[in-house]
Scaffold this motif. Sequence first.
Motif, short mmCIF file in Angstrom:
data_model
loop_
_atom_site.label_atom_id
_atom_site.label_comp_id
_atom_site.label_asym_id
_atom_site.label_seq_id
_atom_site.Cartn_x
_atom_site.Cartn_y
_atom_site.Cartn_z
N TYR A 29 24.37 26.20 -23.88
CA TYR A 29 24.77 26.99 -25.04
C TYR A 29 23.78 26.78 -26.17
CZ TYR A 29 29.14 26.88 -22.47
OH TYR A 29 30.08 26.99 -21.50
N GLU B 169 34.28 34.16 -26.88
CA GLU B 169 33.32 34.38 -27.97
C GLU B 169 33.86 34.01 -29.34
OE1 GLU B 169 31.44 38.18 -28.13
OE2 GLU B 169 30.30 37.66 -29.92
N ASP C 65 27.10 32.38 -29.33
CA ASP C 65 26.13 31.72 -28.47
C ASP C 65 24.90 32.62 -28.32
OD1 ASP C 65 24.75 30.34 -26.61
OD2 ASP C 65 26.17 30.63 -24.97
N ASN D 117 23.94 33.69 -24.79
CA ASN D 117 24.79 34.58 -24.02
C ASN D 117 24.56 36.03 -24.46
OD1 ASN D 117 26.86 36.03 -22.86
ND2 ASN D 117 28.36 34.37 -23.10
#
Lengths: 264, 412, 52, 807
Positions: free
Chosen positions: A10, A189, A209, A212
């Motif tokens: 992350y 999220e 993140d 992501n």
Amino acid sequence: MKKEHDQGKYKYGMVIDLDKCTGCGTCMVACAAENNVSVRPDESDKQRSISWMQVYKADNGKEFPEAETVYFPRPCMHCEQDGRGGHAPSCVSVCVATATTLDKNTGIVSQIYTRCIGCRYCQAACPYKARYFNWWDAYFPVDKGLERYLSPEVSPRMRGVIEKCSFCHHRLMRARTKAYADGRRKIKENEYITACAEACPAQAITFGDLNNPKHKVAQLIKSKNAFRILERLNTKPKVYYLSSRDWVRKIADNPVDEFSPISG
Amino acid sequence: MDSKLLPEGVERCSFGMFILWMLPWLAILAWGGLAAVLCLVKGLNQTNMSNVFAFALWIVFDLGVIALGAGAFFSGFLTYVVGKKELKNIINAAVIIGFICYSGATAMLGIDIGQPIRGWFIFWHANIHSMLVEVSFCITCYLGVLIVEFVPIILENRKLDQIKELHIFGHNLHHIMGVIAASGTFLSFFHQGSLGGMFGVMYGRPFAARDGFYIWPWTFFLFVLSAIASGPCFTIICTKLTELLTRKKLVPDNAIQLLAKVSGWLLSLYMVLKIADTLVWIYDIAPRAGFKFMDFYREGPYGVWMVAAELFVCGIIPAIMLMTPKIRENQGMLVTACLLNCTGIILNRFVFIIVTLAIPVMPFDRFLSYLPTWQEWAIGFAVIAYGFIVFSLSYRYLPVFPKERELNPIAG
Amino acid sequence: MLPFCFEWVWNVDHIIFFGLLYTALTIVATCVVIAAIKTVMQVFGFTRQRHF
Amino acid sequence: MGVTRRNFVKFAIGGVAGLHLTPLPYKLMDDIAIWTQNWPWVPVPPEGEFLSVKSVCGLCPGGCGIQVRKVDERAVKIEGRTDYPVNPGGICPSGMGGLQLLYDRDLRHTGPMKRVGPRGSGDFMEITWDEAIKTVAERIASLRKNAKTEALVSVDGNSKGSTLSLMIERLTKAAGSPNYVRMPSLEDTYEMGNLLMMGNNGPMAYDLENSDYVLSFGSGLLEGWGGPGRIMNAWAVLREKASKGGATVVQIESRASNTASKSDKWIAARPGTDAALALGIAHVIIRDNLYDQQFVSNYTSGFEKFKTMVLGQYSPEKIVDITGVGKEAIKAMADGFARAKAPVAIYGKGKGTLNGSLFEFMSVQALNALKGNINKPGGIIISDPLPLATLPAISPDGVAERGILTPRFDQAGTNKYPFAVSLINNLIDVINHSDKSPVDTLLVFSANPAFTLPDSGEVNRALKKIPFIVSFSPFRDETSFMADLVLPDHSYLEKTDDIVRPNGLQYQLYGLTRPVVKPVYNTRSAGDTIINIAKAVDTKTASSFPWKDYESVLKIRAKGLFDSGGGLVRYKGAEPAWKWKTASDGPDYKSFGDMWKKIKTDGLWYRKLMPSAIDSGIFKTASNRFEFFISQLELAVKDYPTAAPGGNRLKELGITVEGDAAFMPHYEGNHHHDEQLPLTMAPYEMVNLASGWAPSPPFAYKTIFDDQLLGSDSFAIINPGTASEFRIKQGDYIIIQSKACAVKARASLSHGAMPGVVYMPLGFGHTAYDEFIREKGVNPNLLIPPGKDPLSGHPVWWTTPVKIMKG
């Protein structure tokens, strides 16, 4: 450099839309309230007061009535590098007592208050002035009753140590605990966002993140309006800004050569 | 009154006179002590340091004093390792000055950190990638070395020397001085360098940041060089001051001249490298970070004059003066050159500390200035007073200058 | 500083840093200890004090 | 082996070496490490069970939804709610710091208090609630006995229509006094203007979220205007639209405020010339035939007269002279406004809480009428008040009947101020101009007139003359320091109270705060206190208050919501409440009991936006149309007698223009020009500094820049050009002098300031509260002379002639 993307699973980061930011200061208050930052009787002594999230004011340098103001909310940038390729931010590599570290798995730069000896080298090394020293004991006079709103999730600091924005790390812990209790391995999220992002009434702050691609932050940083403060220093901050105004993007860095506008 | 304690065969002022001389220094020391207590009890809010000026007057004092204290390790190196025998006449003074500088600096650092009680975390939880850790380790160890070097001098006190055990111990310590001086040199080299490295690695501060060799930015080497170029000069100044105050010649000229000559050559080497470094900084490092050279001097009292003062007035000029035998053999010129040299080095440390912090990096940030509080001045001056006290005591009771008797025969 | 602390890592950086540090310390300490031992020996008369 | 010297040395060395092989030294080191981390003076917040409680913020009439995180009984953080329609997630800085206002003992009155020190000192002695209530009740009872009930005056700062304000008015009337005085607010300006032009005094709102062209006449949208939570969100919505090229915000303001800086276009018009600019824009719109002709011909009256006036007197050339705004800019605004699909011209300066100028507002409203954007998406919304049940009428006795009929001290509603409801500045005047204060007992609720009214010096003089003042403020504010008795209200986090349609909201919403924590101090809900006082006065007064407690009153009123049918008590956030609906929604509750229970936990009842259509008779004027030419005003001038024989009726109302223009929105001109006071002082408001009744939480002072407040000095913003005329540099001390007063501040030079204008922030200069707030800066209200806005009679806040000098 190629290792950069493999380092952690992350990479939490923030995108602040300066077109939306109104300079209201709610992020600063939310941050102080969330993280047990005390208020001193004289908060106008800006060089010594503490505000992990600090709103900076800048103008376009033009005369009335062309003058314009922009606000730069500045949390800790949670830099990834020290600017010369070292894989720890400037503040981390200089810390004498290993009181601050970069968590490679989240990208968050932590600060251990009970470890800090207060040498302030990190403060000198940080170009963003994101680190704050406790010049006084936290201001919670006996009988005033203010200590009653203190959150047990964040340990109050003692005098003589450095503190700074932690991307509300305890909220990550909270989200993880909740996910674990729900039998999930991943957090969603919006389960983990910082107090400032949550509080912003103009929804100028997005948190998520950066690794992501489904997260909004990862999409926002691809915008042509996205930039970081002092990008030239190569410290790779994880706090991005958006602005459609050329002059705003221009004053975010120290350009030696001509700044080339991107919007026609 | 204290005549039994005085070294044999030398003249010292009366005890009353000595007390009178010490009183003002003791007063300053007490003043500093009060300030220190205030800072320790009430915290660093007693100073005018701030989140912008995280390092301030004390660090300037520290770095200045440590650079000037380099005379100790470098003279030791020249005396014991290189084998310059003539320096034996000044090495004691150099060691004591070094001890004063280092112990004073360490004491100041103890007050300067926010949590002095956790100071040992530097060692316990050391982050070896931090230049400041290198500094701390080396300074602490080197302070130990200096103590080991200082002890035999203390043991030479007339009264102490009469104790057999101590006499033997002092003697034995003298034997190992070569090794001690060598390790002292090693430790000193690293901490002088790391002090420079401390600033050179602040890559987020383009004013201070420097590229470098392996883990060391060029400031690492420049600081070592500047310290050994100015340290001997400081030793000379201290000696000359003592000679002035005692109205006696204490050190043979050859020792002084040797130190001055070495200083001069080192300083000129330093100047060459420093100018090269400055040019690289102006044309490479600063532009890479988005700065033009003049951006750094846009606001505030810290103008380009500082560069000129540091490089030319306090750099090239004393270097030439010290390298030219004609000039350095003139006492007045010698002292002037030494003073310029030391000023230059302090200016250099000041620039790296205060100016670095004063210049905002974020373009929309402001230039800020800082003025120390009396507490900060008091502690700074207390270190100076402490130096005078220790040196005066040493001079009075210890045979600091081996040639004193020879150079100042007592009539009758 | 010591392998008891969690900061301690067995890597090159640490080995070089602490290697050099402890070497220097050991040398200094050894010298002092030698001087002390010699003194003790001489005081108690195990060896004769040499004069130069 | 004896203890010889050698053995001892051996033993010692061996011992020291051996010790280091044991864990003891390392354990000790660790212990010291831990010990150095525990300072007794660093507070350690106790752990506990985490809870989250939903409520509504009551700090301002904006009524944002909040959720309070609690650890056991302690509230530790206030956060915005995403399941509340007003503010999806965000709240303003003051609301965010609300817990400090709850817990800070020095900011609050910790129980009923009796004054012991001189007025203003803040020295109080705690008394019992029984004693406090008895004292007030006896005071009122004695007024009633002596038939002097009109000497009882209430000052109320609660928002209009809230149950608490009804209770206060009720108590005043039931005791027999007509002198229920409200603090001046923008609502008054809206109400008067709308009543005159549309005959409608229902709440008005701007549908900003759906607008595509916002023409803001000085409204500090980002300075905390309306409900800050809602407006900031609306701003985000507008920005989102703007990035797709769909919305424009034009800010007309003389200072580069946040709103001006962040809007698409900043138009710097001279302070006090907004009416002229609006009419100049109207000129271009009419001249170029850009107005909505269908609306104008079907739903307005007096247009021809208006057209003649605007075309004759408000040519762009003239407007350029008056306002300093360029001709092209005027044309651009007229074009932009008139050609937009859903434009809106909004009025209300600063935070939109202080009243504005009536004619200015009507000029702006005229623009909206020209475009016909009334009760249309993105326009202005006029709707009915919330369908709350009315309380039974009071039953006054003879004493009260006599008292109620005595003339109001503030002359509101008289011939002189025919449209005003209350005028507190007149009350101050009357007190200061009588030998003996006509007011005997003053009850102050949720208001801090000693600080927030203009000409604060005079206000304080008046307060000192009043024999007995009772404050119901929970805060240790300036006015409560003048009080003889304090009966502190709960803070909004400790009580149940309603927020009746948050300020400026376009859809119907009823918010209910709930006790998030048990009362921290010995305070009581003001509603309960009123009931208790009424019951203690006498049986006749008590008979108007037949309720057990305040909450039952709230419940009775809320029943009206249920009876009106429909409405929702849960908000999911998927579809914003400001989206226009064609069909009624709800209900999502079974019975009134169910509804009330749900309101009490979630804090809301609302109806999605569905305003009455334009042709459903929303204009209740004499002509049943929107009136450019205001018949009611004509009536008030022509048919009412003059105050003094032979006087000029227009002059008495403060109107200076002659002819038809006097009855239409017009620009009154700048009558303030004074050679001695060449500059203009314009106060400004900031979203992060409370300038009203409730104080800023200390946290907010972190957000104040050090060119706004430094130590105990606040800054006046001046244009660098103007400053150089006076040789003033950044940070210099300056004296600012008006007719009323002279104050000292420091200068902050900014190109965002119009030359010739001095800007001072409202909200600094408190003399009460605690070290966080007290003695910080200067209150610009001190400078503002008690001017009177033409026709409305309200104070004039926004332009004060001043001079400055280096101090």
